[in-house]
Design an enzyme around this catalytic site. Sequence first.
Site, PDB file in Angstrom:
ATOM      1  N   GLY A  32       0.941  -1.236  -0.229  1.00  0.00           N
ATOM      2  CA  GLY A  32       0.097   0.103  -0.063  1.00  0.00           C
ATOM      3  C   GLY A  32       0.739   1.208  -0.018  1.00  0.00           C
ATOM      4  N   SER A  33       0.512   2.251   0.578  1.00  0.00           N
ATOM      5  CA  SER A  33       1.174   3.615   0.683  1.00  0.00           C
ATOM      6  C   SER A  33       2.292   3.434   1.255  1.00  0.00           C
ATOM      7  CB  SER A  33       0.006   4.593   1.017  1.00  0.00           C
ATOM      8  OG  SER A  33      -1.026   4.711   0.517  1.00  0.00           O
TER       9      SER A  33
END
Lengths: 627, 383
Positions: A318-319
């Site tokens: 993810g981020s």
Amino acid sequence: MKREIMRSGIFTRRALLVAGAEIGIFGLLGARLYKMQVVDGAKYTAMARGNSVSIRLLPASRGRIFDRFGAEVAGNRQNWRALLMVEQTNDTDSVLDAFSKLVALSDSERSRIIRELHTHQRYVPVMLRDFLTWDQMALIEVNAPDLPGVLIDVGATRIYPKSELLAHVVGYVGPPHDQDVKSDPTLSMPGMRVGRTGVEAFNDIALRGHAGAQQLEVNAVGRVIRELDRQEGTPGTDIGLSIDTMLQQAVTDRLDGLSASAVVMDPRNGEVLAMVSQPGFDPSLFDAGVSNTQWQSWMNDPRKPLVNKAAAGLYPPGSTFKTVTAMAAMTSGAVGPNDTIFCPGHYDLGNARFYCWKKGGHGPLDMRGGLKNSCDVFFYNAALRTGIGPLAAMANRFGIGVDDGMDIANVPPGLMPTKAWRLKQKKPWALGDTVISGIGQGFILTSPLQLATLASRVATGRAVGPHVARHRDGVIQQGTAAEDWPEMSLSEHHFTTIREGMWDVVNAQHGTAPTARLKLPGVQMAGKTGSAQVVRIGRAARERGFNSMNLPWALRPHALFIGFAPYDAPRYALAIVVEHGNAGADVAGPLARDIMTDALTLDPAGRDTPLAPKPTAQITIPPVRAS
Amino acid sequence: MMERRLWREGSLGIAGKVWQTNWIYLLLICALAAVGYVALYTAAGGSSEPYAQKQLIRFGIGLVLMIALAMTDIRIIAKWSWPLYVVGIILLLVVARYGHVGKGAQRWIAIGGFQLQPSELMKICLVLALAHWFHRASYERVGKLLFLVPPTLAVLLPVGLILKEPNLGTAVITGAIGAAIFLAAGVRWWKFVIVIAALGAALPIAYHHLHDYQRQRILTFMHPERDPLGTGYNIIQSKIALGSGGMYGRGFLNGSQGNLDFLPEKQTDFIFDLIAEQFGLVGSLSVLFLLLLIVLGGMLIALRCRHQFGRLVALGISVDLFLYVFVNIAMVMGAIPVGGVPLPLISYGGSVLITAMLAFGILMSVHVHRDVEFPESNAWPPP
């Protein structure tokens, strides 16, 4: 003709020489025969009489495992057991019958014993029953005359004093399989164990040590006359871990009740201080064999208690991956530290529309701002401009998709996709794949351990590798000092930009993870949140005003957080993954704050750490009792 | 005198050949086979099955082959020396490529249910080839270094291939046979000194390249207690069996060690233990003496031969036999590392028996044709 005479003369001389040497050597053989058969004959005859020499293995005690401060986390406990020496009995069936009258043997035990009687070499005893009670032992001793070949012996059981707490790190041992015995015949000894997971499996050979042996003179009825020779085995290597049990306990408490994992590392040298995977299990259950009901309950638990999620759980980062995208973009020159990119809330590539998590968009952002706001559009652009090749190469340099050399068993390398990898799957690489790779979605798979390594490398600029073995037999291991690890040789200016962006995430106004802000005076954490989608969220769902909390648990995104502290002189790096925890900031952020606070207050890496464990307690096997 | 000249002409008839056969030597070989029969009979615990009977049939076949070879003109054998050498090398290459892998080594090829071990055959081929080479050499020519290059390569090639199998024991024996022929052909002493010194220097390097199991064997030999259950176990049990025989032995079929399966593979490599255990020093020394007579009988045939080819062949074969006996008996005594070398004509096994009989056949042919006129070619290689 003269030549021929000369030649035959040489031949004759030398052939006589050879013959003389042969006679001499035959003489020596004869002399040695005389020495062995007549001079030492009585000795050998005694050894030969009535089956003579019996060789018994003396199993070596398995090496112990200690935590950072010398507390035992895996050790050995003595237990009493009954063995059958096959060479001392003529009728194993009647001995088994007599034995089972004293100590009941189940059908499965009996069939195991019979199988081992057939497969073992005759000098390897067969275990009749482990874990004898005092009463059973007395009963066997009293009836010894009816039980030729049966003897009581001290065995060792593996114990894990910290039980569940370190189960995933330390691992567990189990009885050897057939192929193990093939590779090391001493494993056919009763009670031998093989490391199956974790540190136990990775260091199995060293922990095992070497079995010793005793040669016993035995008479015709199998009575031991005397010990002829005894070679003590070498006990297994003791291993000291970098794990601090207190911190491990604190992290475990924080994750209690979740299906989650967390890794706390010293970013300066890669020492893993805590590695927690929840829920856990009791590793000592494996030593004697796991019951079927227990096994079924583990297998049916959707939270997978037996899987070490910290090392073997693979998730899209993810981020948190935006830190890597940032470094790749800056290093390749695709996006400079001060270049701005405009975020209108979405990014269009052909017909495909990629959304930012913020519906209205972020407007213009520079690199630091992109990280602070975790702007998806910024990193879509950055990834596309960088290209998947340089992006994947940078990810590998930060430990994603490669083997970090972690010293426990069963650590997968994760996956960082490349065009070549995709081609192997007989699919072309799409530009859209590059776009979503920029925000850590798509094919990328990492473990919390790799994410903690990523955080460590961002924090210090050193290519540290994670490891838990700190010393072996008191000797400190390579890799426990920062100097053992090379500099990453990336621009310090770029590192600063990323670190500042991560500082903003936690500490700046309107950062994405204010929940992770430390409440300790003068100490700040830098970090990055992440939410890894488990299912793809379509355009229609987004326009309806989608909320992932409405999804069933197993479909909610994973919540991630990576970070390090103190910001100005990092001593701890961490990574947290809460499975299906939803947003990183809401769930992982507070956990990160609490865990980092625990690490900083307990401060295992800063405390004086003794390196040598206590001296090994050697289990001594008493000489075999004459039955 | 008349007769002798006739033979030189090469017209030795079949009756003459039978007349010239070394019957005493044949008798010694049969006596050895009889010892083997008794030993195998006891190895089976007092039964001709499964070893003794089978081995006797093989011996019968071997005897026919041996006598056929003994009647074959030695000059024909000489003519075939180098072709046979090439065949031996090809067989070794075949074994390296397609050979049967047993106990971690690739040593055998299966030919219709018969396990052929080309390294055994190779030793005889090498003896023939080297003898043929040196037969052509005058006393002066042997002194030329260049003249020694081809035979040196002819030794190193099979030794290298056998080492690769890997079969360290046979490789060493093959090299030693080569050295013995060089010595008997009159190669200067100082050349041996140099080679031995070079080998000594190469030993640590060679040790480094040994297979793990071979290194293990050497280490186990030096410290048998390191591996009391594996190789060390065999050595210990073998020594006990041998030593417990005493002066007169424990009596026919009364050996406890052999009968109680303490010795693995007692019918092959450790067969001497059974003799020593049951018949004591008297029995084992008698067998040793019989073996010595056969070895020296070969040397005597070499000394009585009137041509260099026959001399060198007989010497090479008898040295081969000697090395077999020495390695096997020293091994069961625990005096040298276990090398998997059987005792010829006593140990159970077809390949070794047949090759030994072939070797004896050639040896006897040397004897029968000891006085024949042998063409001595000096045309090639140039002096």
